[in-house]
Scaffold this motif. Structure first.
Motif, PDB file in Angstrom:
ATOM      1  N   ARG A 112       0.850  -1.192   0.000  1.00 28.32           N
ATOM      2  CA  ARG A 112       0.000   0.000   0.000  1.00 28.32           C
ATOM      3  C   ARG A 112       0.885   1.241   0.000  1.00 28.32           C
ATOM      4  O   ARG A 112       0.807   2.105   0.874  1.00 28.32           O
ATOM      5  CB  ARG A 112      -0.940  -0.006   1.210  1.00 28.32           C
ATOM      6  N   SER A 113       1.728   1.336  -0.999  1.00 33.44           N
ATOM      7  CA  SER A 113       2.761   2.369  -1.045  1.00 33.44           C
ATOM      8  C   SER A 113       2.180   3.787  -1.029  1.00 33.44           C
ATOM      9  O   SER A 113       1.252   4.100  -1.781  1.00 33.44           O
ATOM     10  CB  SER A 113       3.616   2.189  -2.295  1.00 33.44           C
ATOM     11  N   GLU A 114       2.745   4.611  -0.169  1.00 36.52           N
ATOM     12  CA  GLU A 114       2.433   6.042  -0.157  1.00 36.52           C
ATOM     13  C   GLU A 114       3.208   6.777  -1.251  1.00 36.52           C
ATOM     14  O   GLU A 114       2.958   7.961  -1.504  1.00 36.52           O
ATOM     15  CB  GLU A 114       2.794   6.659   1.201  1.00 36.52           C
ATOM     16  N   PHE A 115       4.135   6.066  -1.880  1.00 36.06           N
ATOM     17  CA  PHE A 115       5.087   6.709  -2.791  1.00 36.06           C
ATOM     18  C   PHE A 115       4.926   6.243  -4.237  1.00 36.06           C
ATOM     19  O   PHE A 115       5.789   6.508  -5.071  1.00 36.06           O
ATOM     20  CB  PHE A 115       6.510   6.429  -2.298  1.00 36.06           C
ATOM     21  N   TYR A 116       3.825   5.528  -4.518  1.00 34.17           N
ATOM     22  CA  TYR A 116       3.535   5.037  -5.867  1.00 34.17           C
ATOM     23  C   TYR A 116       4.687   4.195  -6.411  1.00 34.17           C
ATOM     24  O   TYR A 116       4.981   4.207  -7.607  1.00 34.17           O
ATOM     25  CB  TYR A 116       3.224   6.212  -6.814  1.00 34.17           C
ATOM     26  N   SER A 117       5.320   3.446  -5.520  1.00 35.74           N
ATOM     27  CA  SER A 117       6.459   2.627  -5.919  1.00 35.74           C
ATOM     28  C   SER A 117       5.989   1.354  -6.604  1.00 35.74           C
ATOM     29  O   SER A 117       4.930   0.806  -6.284  1.00 35.74           O
ATOM     30  CB  SER A 117       7.303   2.276  -4.699  1.00 35.74           C
ATOM     31  N   GLU A 118       6.810   0.864  -7.522  1.00 43.45           N
ATOM     32  CA  GLU A 118       6.490  -0.359  -8.251  1.00 43.45           C
ATOM     33  C   GLU A 118       7.375  -1.529  -7.859  1.00 43.45           C
ATOM     34  O   GLU A 118       7.069  -2.671  -8.208  1.00 43.45           O
ATOM     35  CB  GLU A 118       6.587  -0.095  -9.753  1.00 43.45           C
ATOM     36  N   THR A 119       8.451  -1.257  -7.123  1.00 42.68           N
ATOM     37  CA  THR A 119       9.352  -2.317  -6.676  1.00 42.68           C
ATOM     38  C   THR A 119       9.765  -2.042  -5.240  1.00 42.68           C
ATOM     39  O   THR A 119       9.710  -0.886  -4.779  1.00 42.68           O
ATOM     40  CB  THR A 119      10.625  -2.385  -7.537  1.00 42.68           C
ATOM     41  N   PRO A 120      10.207  -3.073  -4.511  1.00 45.85           N
ATOM     42  CA  PRO A 120      10.694  -2.845  -3.149  1.00 45.85           C
ATOM     43  C   PRO A 120      11.864  -1.870  -3.105  1.00 45.85           C
ATOM     44  O   PRO A 120      11.960  -1.042  -2.179  1.00 45.85           O
ATOM     45  CB  PRO A 120      11.114  -4.242  -2.694  1.00 45.85           C
ATOM     46  N   GLU A 121      12.732  -1.955  -4.074  1.00 45.57           N
ATOM     47  CA  GLU A 121      13.897  -1.056  -4.108  1.00 45.57           C
ATOM     48  C   GLU A 121      13.452   0.397  -4.294  1.00 45.57           C
ATOM     49  O   GLU A 121      14.001   1.315  -3.678  1.00 45.57           O
ATOM     50  CB  GLU A 121      14.843  -1.478  -5.231  1.00 45.57           C
ATOM     51  N   GLN A 122      12.471   0.587  -5.142  1.00 44.18           N
ATOM     52  CA  GLN A 122      11.932   1.931  -5.359  1.00 44.18           C
ATOM     53  C   GLN A 122      11.242   2.438  -4.095  1.00 44.18           C
ATOM     54  O   GLN A 122      11.347   3.626  -3.744  1.00 44.18           O
ATOM     55  CB  GLN A 122      10.953   1.887  -6.530  1.00 44.18           C
TER      56      GLN A 122
END
Length: 463
Positions: A191-201
């Motif tokens: 539930r990313s607050e940062f619109y991330s697509e990968t764990p590293e991102q």
């Protein structure tokens, strides 16, 4: 043979309606319960506990897969812990903290030796909340700064500063007791607050967000960043790769103390003495409680670095507790270290987590559409239940109550009806059995969860 022993030391049989009625009546008449509307609860009277099980007065048996409040790491009535307390009570039941005590000193030594490089001493408290309170006090006096950064989706206790640091809804109605607390978002890939697509991102963007928070709050005003090494009640959120190392780097860059709250995940819960050891970082302060002696006698504490310890070599530390390092509690703590070694607890936690739980939860995710994600390590996992995998809408709303919580209540009821006492928070079914659990009981509990998830599937609205 008696089924259980009552308050007067007399043997009783399950099904004793009079005994159960007395327990219920005394509880409802005289006990004020935490986090509850007193007129809307009906606590289960528990007659007996043993190992990974407990029984109510009717003789119903439950597998304890919440370890009570994720503290009963060595299970109910472990003979080694009980004997240690009995032996200590027989020779010295208590002594004030300003005097030296063999049990207190031995436990502090063992904790330091099993903690981080550069650890110097232990300040004992009565539990996790006051451990976090005192860690913050130490950081503030050491740095001369007042602000503390804490994450949303966290729980640090219910005392003044601890509840203000807490990032879940239990904080809301308590107001702002400590005005120098600032909250920020940690990584939560699902539930990313940062619109991330990968764990590293997710790691990169969460650290960027944290550094921006530091800069906007004023680095020279911030004493500490406190975080649960692995977020506990609020989701079993395992840090994304490199995140904790990145927090450590930011703390070093700005002269901020890094506090790892290990109250829930310390002492073997994830297969390490302390969870931060799985991420190769060195904190400045570590708080602990719960698993240090499985809560048999209240105990918590703070592991203190050499630098912070030295701050108080010539000037007094402004704080203390009447029962700090209570001998009965410390005796159980020493026994905990012995039992961990004798029974190979850390090794079996890692084995059961990797070999039994992880693959079984992967099967759940394939089988049950309501399982949006599973995550965890060791004997600490969470199943995130959803109404729709595509939208990731949770099975129940955030902080649901009343009718809105009905789907999760139904899942819980299915578990309990089958003899499993689960650990549940919001839309998550979490796994936290005593670390002594047998593989047979672990599989049995997972079988019950498997069946209970069909109840959650019944609410699923996705394709």
């Amino acid at each position: 043979m008696a089924d259980y022993i009552d308050l007067n030391g007399e043997g009783r049989s399950f099904g004793d309606a009079e005994a159960q009625a007395e327990v219920r009546d005394n509880d409802r008449q005289y006990v004020f319960h935490s986090w509850s509307a007193q007129g809307k609860i009906n606590p289960l009277p528990v007659a007996k506990g043993e190992g990974v099980r407990f029984w109510d007065y009717d003789g119903n048996e439950y597998l304890d897969f919440s370890s009570q409040l994720v503290n009963l790491n060595l299970g109910h009535q472990h003979p080694g812990l009980v004997k240690a307390i009995q032996d200590q009570a027989g020779r010295l039941a208590t002594i004030q903290p300003s005097m030296a005590n063999d049990a207190r000193g031995e436990l502090a030594k063992r904790i330091v030796e099993h903690s981080f490089e550069g650890a110097r001493s232990v300040f004992f408290t009565n539990g996790g909340a006051d451990a976090n309170e005192y860690a913050i006090r130490m950081a503030r006096h050491h740095t001369g700064r007042q602000k503390v950064l804490a994450r949303y989706r966290s729980y640090h206790g219910s005392t003044a500063t601890a509840i203000t640091m807490t990032g879940d809804p239990r904080r809301w109605t308590n107001g702002v007791i400590d005005a120098n607390i600032v909250h920020f978002f940690g990584p939560y890939q699902y539930r990313s607050e940062f619109y991330s697509e990968t764990p590293e991102q997710e790691t990169e963007r969460a650290l960027e967000h944290l550094e921006h928070t530091i800069q906007l709050e004023g680095p020279n005003t911030i004493a500490a960043i406190i975080l649960e090494t692995i977020t506990g009640t609020n989701g079993v959120l395992v840090p994304t790769p490199g995140y904790l190392a990145g927090v450590r780097e930011l703390c070093d860059k700005y002269g901020i103390m890094m506090i790892c709250d290990e109250v829930m995940v310390g002492f073997g819960r994830v297969g390490e003495w302390f969870a931060y050891q799985a991420f190769d970082i060195t904190p400045d302060l570590v708080t602990f409680a719960k698993g240090v002696n499985s809560g048999y006698v209240p105990l918590g504490g703070v592991v203190i670095s050499e630098a912070i310890h030295d701050t108080f070599v010539e000037r007094p530390f402004p704080g203390g507790l009447t029962y700090s390092g209570h001998p009965l509690a410390c005796a159980a703590g020493i026994a905990t270290f012995d039992i961990f070694e004798e029974e190979g607890i850390l090794e079996r936690v890692r084995d059961l987590g990797e070999r039994v739980i992880a693959p079984r939860l992967a099967e759940f995710a394939e089988k049950h559409p309501s399982v949006g994600e599973f995550r965890g390590r060791g004997l600490f996992w969470a199943l995130e239940l959803v109404l729709d995998r595509e939208t990731r809408e949770p099975l129940v709303p955030f902080n649901a109550a009343g009718d809105a919580a009905a789907p999760m209540n139904a899942v819980v009821a299915a578990c309990k009806d089958a003899g499993l006492s689960p650990f549940v928070h919001f839309n998550r079914l979490q796994i936290a059995p005593p670390l002594i659990v047998s593989e047979e009981d672990l599989v049995k509990a997972l079988d019950i969860m498997d069946e209970a998830l069909t109840v959650a599937d019944g609410y699923y609205t996705g394709e």
